[in-house]
Scaffold this motif. Structure first.
Motif, PDB file in Angstrom:
ATOM      1  N   ASN A  61      -0.920   1.248  -2.099  1.00  0.00           N
ATOM      2  CA  ASN A  61      -0.331   1.563  -0.800  1.00  0.00           C
ATOM      3  C   ASN A  61      -0.848   0.645   0.289  1.00  0.00           C
ATOM      4  O   ASN A  61      -0.105   0.237   1.173  1.00  0.00           O
ATOM      5  CB  ASN A  61      -0.579   3.032  -0.446  1.00  0.00           C
ATOM      6  N   LEU A  62      -2.140   0.311   0.216  1.00  0.00           N
ATOM      7  CA  LEU A  62      -2.667  -0.616   1.218  1.00  0.00           C
ATOM      8  C   LEU A  62      -1.940  -1.955   1.138  1.00  0.00           C
ATOM      9  O   LEU A  62      -1.699  -2.605   2.150  1.00  0.00           O
ATOM     10  CB  LEU A  62      -4.166  -0.818   0.994  1.00  0.00           C
ATOM     11  N   VAL A  63      -1.584  -2.351  -0.081  1.00  0.00           N
ATOM     12  CA  VAL A  63      -0.925  -3.646  -0.248  1.00  0.00           C
ATOM     13  C   VAL A  63       0.540  -3.595   0.188  1.00  0.00           C
ATOM     14  O   VAL A  63       1.048  -4.527   0.797  1.00  0.00           O
ATOM     15  CB  VAL A  63      -1.032  -4.097  -1.716  1.00  0.00           C
ATOM     16  N   MET A  64       1.219  -2.451  -0.099  1.00  0.00           N
ATOM     17  CA  MET A  64       2.681  -2.416   0.060  1.00  0.00           C
ATOM     18  C   MET A  64       3.164  -2.030   1.452  1.00  0.00           C
ATOM     19  O   MET A  64       4.306  -2.302   1.805  1.00  0.00           O
ATOM     20  CB  MET A  64       3.287  -1.375  -0.898  1.00  0.00           C
ATOM     21  N   THR A  65       2.306  -1.346   2.209  1.00  0.00           N
ATOM     22  CA  THR A  65       2.802  -0.655   3.392  1.00  0.00           C
ATOM     23  C   THR A  65       3.399  -1.580   4.466  1.00  0.00           C
ATOM     24  O   THR A  65       4.459  -1.282   5.023  1.00  0.00           O
ATOM     25  CB  THR A  65       1.662   0.177   4.017  1.00  0.00           C
ATOM     26  N   ALA A  66       2.740  -2.692   4.711  1.00  0.00           N
ATOM     27  CA  ALA A  66       3.064  -3.506   5.887  1.00  0.00           C
ATOM     28  C   ALA A  66       4.550  -3.819   6.044  1.00  0.00           C
ATOM     29  O   ALA A  66       5.149  -3.589   7.103  1.00  0.00           O
ATOM     30  CB  ALA A  66       2.263  -4.801   5.825  1.00  0.00           C
TER      31      ALA A  66
END
Lengths: 327, 517
Positions: free
Chosen positions: A200-205
């Motif tokens: 999620n940290l990777v995909m959210t932006a």
């Protein structure tokens, strides 16, 4: 209007048309993969035996694996099998490909599903917050910086850092996602927590920024202004009027992420020792295990097709303009 | 006992799960993932074999294969920590007058996991299968002295091996990774996933590439009171940092392999015990002695003089290893050379190079890869050190999957490494003219003769002298730079008893391993 949109007709036609193309593209994928692996140096016998590859052992294994047959013949043999539902036998494992791909696909879908269950509400929610906060104010800026940071740090750094911090130092979560050790649903949740958080940290932006941008645009449109002027509450205007029109680009971004979750998270699978489809594919390529590569690649392609179809159907149903424009 | 423990554990776990769902994240990690039965031993290796994996000893070639074999099978003879042969399924052995015919007395009353008795027939079946060209096992290269028609049963529990030539060290020669005894008549197909041996555990579930593999107690095991756990779960965790984290969090009980460096966290933890064994597992470089410029012994000598071995030790294993001097047999192992032959001498190296016609230096291509620990560091350090003598090294890095098949044994100058072996096996596999894995293309008649002579010399002192002479020849003339011996490192949770890392990397014995409270 909502009732007529749910009529099976147009959506079903869209789905059917896509499915025909899907079957064709799966065959194309498998064919391209077959010839691509053929072009790689070395062969399966060498890769399987490694340092033990004595001349005698190589010759025997090549014979058992039928590697001496001409490539077109092996390809046609495989194609013939597929038409009968037989996806071939893994060269390295000497067992049918289908159960391997099936088991890994199930694990991959579990992790992808868990990640998306957080990802969809979280990223759209954050996008909404960013859009409705004061433009370039504190909340908006903080959110932008935070999500961009997550996107720009490589996923193995995030993964290893989270393990060191939340697991080794604080002991909140188990470090590895060894799902076979789970004895209850709660344990599955705990075991998947760190990889899901990493993903999620990777995909959210991207999704947050898409949602924010299209929300800002929609919020300035006439029908939203009209709704506000009619005296509707701010939340009702945001959620019921603006969001459905604004969510289209975000849904497509989410679909891209979903595709990545299924095939592209090899590094995350390695850090958390998760038995996903991505690692199986990498291993099969390393082994020159053509039937297994074909099976895994077709499974990946199939998921991509389904996810994209789902995204298109969702955008169509959500957006009133598209919904009525359907043939 | 295990059954009654099951219930409360799982009930607690369900509760824990419910709490987690409720959002209570603050939970001990050990609690929720602890296995239900207290007597399950969870083992993690470092090397993933994936779908290539096998339980067939004839084809095993990595750590996972070796652990599986160690759980399920046993050998006639096993090496101890100084590579002296110790009895396992054989009780005793004796050669004839010249070491050509060997008679092994087998342990009586041993049963296979299916209840059938272990007899001479199983031994004959196992060894004939290994050397049969149709089996195509790499064992054939190691066991080339065995004549398949010369293996016969003198009675149910006595086997005779008639060899092609005398081998005084024969018992050690059959204590390798291939020679696990399998029950007579099992096909390769059966052995791959469901092999039956005499070992402490039998297979419950093993599908190559699916984890974990599960093994359960062998009720027929011959050592009283063993094994001491009911179940073993085996998996591979290839990422070293993940392996360490899993051990610290109690997700596994034993990790069989760890990097030699970066273990501070484990050393500081009271929950973990590090285990290590001094081993002849060596790292170094290999050059074809029949290809210029390495065909000139002065060049080879110069390469050996220009390297700073202490630096390799520090960079690759820190304190967990020993400096080596171009022989695969370390001083502490049987037949190891007692002396330390030389020091780094850059001036002498330069002089030798000039003498060989390379007064203005030398350009070398050195191949390496991330295929194994240390290979890349070896190459980069060599590049830096060799520059001192005007040797310009061009490092060429190959993909890991390709290295052992397409680069090693094919390119003239490579980074290499070998697992720890008994002296004769190491010398024969790596340096004999006829060796299948002769990575230096070194063909030295005097060396071959010394090894063959040693093999048939029954007098221990004379034999030791012959093996010493053979090793000095490699040092003087050979194309291998054996730079360091690396210790083998593993670790267990603090409550695990009876596990030891063995210097023969492929030897695993879990029969005495227990888990305390």
């Amino acid at each position: 209007m909502a009732v007529s949109a749910l009529r099976p007709g147009p959506v079903a036609r869209l789905a059917a048309r896509r499915l025909v193309f899907a079957v064709l593209s799966l065959l194309v994928v498998a064919t391209v993969v077959f010839w691509a692996i053929e072009l790689l140096p070395g062969d399966a016998a060498q890769r399987i035996l490694g340092r033990d590859a004595t001349a005698q052992a190589l010759a025997a294994l090549r014979e058992r694996l039928h590697l001496a047959d001409p490539a077109p013949m092996r390809y046609l043999h495989w194609l013939g099998g597929v038409l009968h539902g037989d996806f071939g036998t893994s060269l390295a494992a000497n067992r049918p490909v289908l159960p391997y791909v099936g088991a890994r696909l199930a694990d991959t879908l579990l992790l992808a599903g868990a990640a998306l269950a957080i990802h969809i509400p979280l990223s759209i929610g954050l996008g909404l917050v960013a859009a409705s906060a004061r433009r370039d104010g504190l909340v908006d800026t903080l959110l932008s910086v935070a999500v961009l940071l997550g996107m720009s740090v490589p996923e193995f750094v995030i993964g290893i850092a989270l393990v060191a911090w939340l697991s080794t130092a604080w002991g909140w979560f188990p470090p590895l996602a060894l799902i076979d050790q789970a004895r209850s649903f709660g344990q599955v949740v705990l075991l998947l927590a760190l990889p899901v958080l990493t993903l999620n940290l990777v995909m959210t932006a991207y999704v947050v920024r898409q949602t924010r941008a299209s929300m800002i645009e929609i919020l300035q449109s006439d029908f939203v202004r009209a709704a506000s002027l009619r005296g509707l509450s701010r939340s009702r205007v945001l959620l019921r009027h603006a969001l459905p029109s604004a969510v289209g680009p975000a849904v497509n971004a989410i679909a891209l992420n979903a595709g990545w979750l299924v095939g592209g998270i090899v590094v995350v699978e390695a850090v958390f020792n998760y038995p996903g489809l991505g690692r199986l594919l990498v291993e099969a390529i390393g082994n020159h295990d053509v039937p297994l590569v074909q099976g895994a690649a077709m499974a990946l392609a199939a998921v991509y097709v389904v996810v994209n179809l789902a995204a298109d159907v969702a955008t169509t149903l959500l957006n009133p303009k598209l919904r009525t424009a359907l043939p | 006992m295990a059954d009654t423990r099951d219930l409360p554990a799982s009930r607690r776990d369900v509760l824990v799960g419910a709490l987690a769902l409720g959002g209570a994240a603050v939970l001990g990690t050990a609690g929720p993932v602890r296995a239900a039965a207290a007597t399950t031993l969870r083992v993690a290796t470092g090397e993933a074999d994936g779908v290539k994996g096998t339980l067939d000893p004839a084809y095993g070639n990595n750590d996972n294969d070796a652990v599986r074999a160690g759980l399920v099978y046993e050998r006639l003879v096993v090496p101890d920590e100084s590579f002296a042969p110790q009895p396992q399924l054989a009780l005793s052995w004796k050669p004839d007058a010249d070491g050509r015919v060997w008679t092994f007395a087998l342990r009586q009353g041993v049963k296979f996991q299916d209840g059938s008795p272990f007899t001479a027939r199983d031994v004959i079946y196992t060894f004939r299968r290994l050397v049969d060209p149709k089996t195509a096992s790499a064992a054939a290269a190691v066991l080339s002295q065995i004549d398949p028609d010369g293996i016969r049963a003198l009675d149910d529990h006595t086997v005779e091996f008639r060899l092609h030539a005398p081998v005084v060290e024969f018992p050690l020669q059959i204590a390798n990774r291939f020679t696990a005894i399998v029950r007579e008549g099992q096909t390769s197909e059966q052995l791959r996933t469901a092999g039956i041996g005499t070992g402490p555990f039998k297979v419950e579930t093993y599908v190559p590439g699916e984890e974990p593999a599960i093994f359960v107690r062998n009720e027929h095991y011959w050592q009283p009171g063993r094994p001491r756990v009911d179940r073993v779960e085996l998996r591979a965790i290839p990422e070293p940092s993940s392996r360490i984290a899993a051990l610290l969090a109690g997700q596994v009980d034993i990790v069989t392999e760890l990097p030699a460096l970066g273990l501070q966290r484990l050393e500081a933890s009271p929950d973990v015990k590090i285990q290590s064994a001094r081993s002849s597992f060596w790292h170094g470089l290999a050059a074809f002695t029949d290809v210029p410029p390495f065909d000139d012994v002065r060049v080879r000598k110069a390469l050996k003089l220009v390297v700073d071995r202490e630096q390799y030790l520090k960079a690759i294993v820190g304190t967990r290893g020993t400096v080596a001097y171009d022989t695969p047999v370390p001083p502490w192992q049987t037949y190891g050379l007692p002396e330390t032959p030389f020091k780094r001498d850059v001036a002498a190296a330069k002089a030798l190079l000039a003498e060989a016609g390379h007064a203005d230096g030398l350009d070398l291509d050195l191949h390496t890869s991330a295929a194994d620990v240390g290979l890349v560091q070896i190459a980069t350090l060599f590049k830096a050190q060799a520059a001192a003598a005007g040797i310009r090294v061009n490092i060429i890095q190959a993909p890991a999957a390709d290295y052992w098949t397409n680069i090693w044994l094919k390119k003239p100058f490579v980074a290499t490494g070998w697992n720890g072996r008994a002296a004769d096996e190491a010398l024969a596999l790596e340096f004999l003219s006829t060796a299948e894995w002769n990575e230096t293309h070194w063909r030295n008649k005097a060396f071959d003769d010394l090894v063959f002579e040693a093999r048939k010399t029954l007098d221990e002192t004379a034999r030791t002298e012959l093996y010493h002479k053979a090793q000095r020849l490699i040092q003087e003339d050979g194309g291998a730079l054996v730079l360091i011996y690396a210790d083998l490192v593993g670790a267990t949770r603090a409550n695990v008893r009876g596990y030891r890392v063995h210097p023969q990397k492929v030897t695993f014995d879990f029969s005495d391993v227990s888990i305390g409270a």
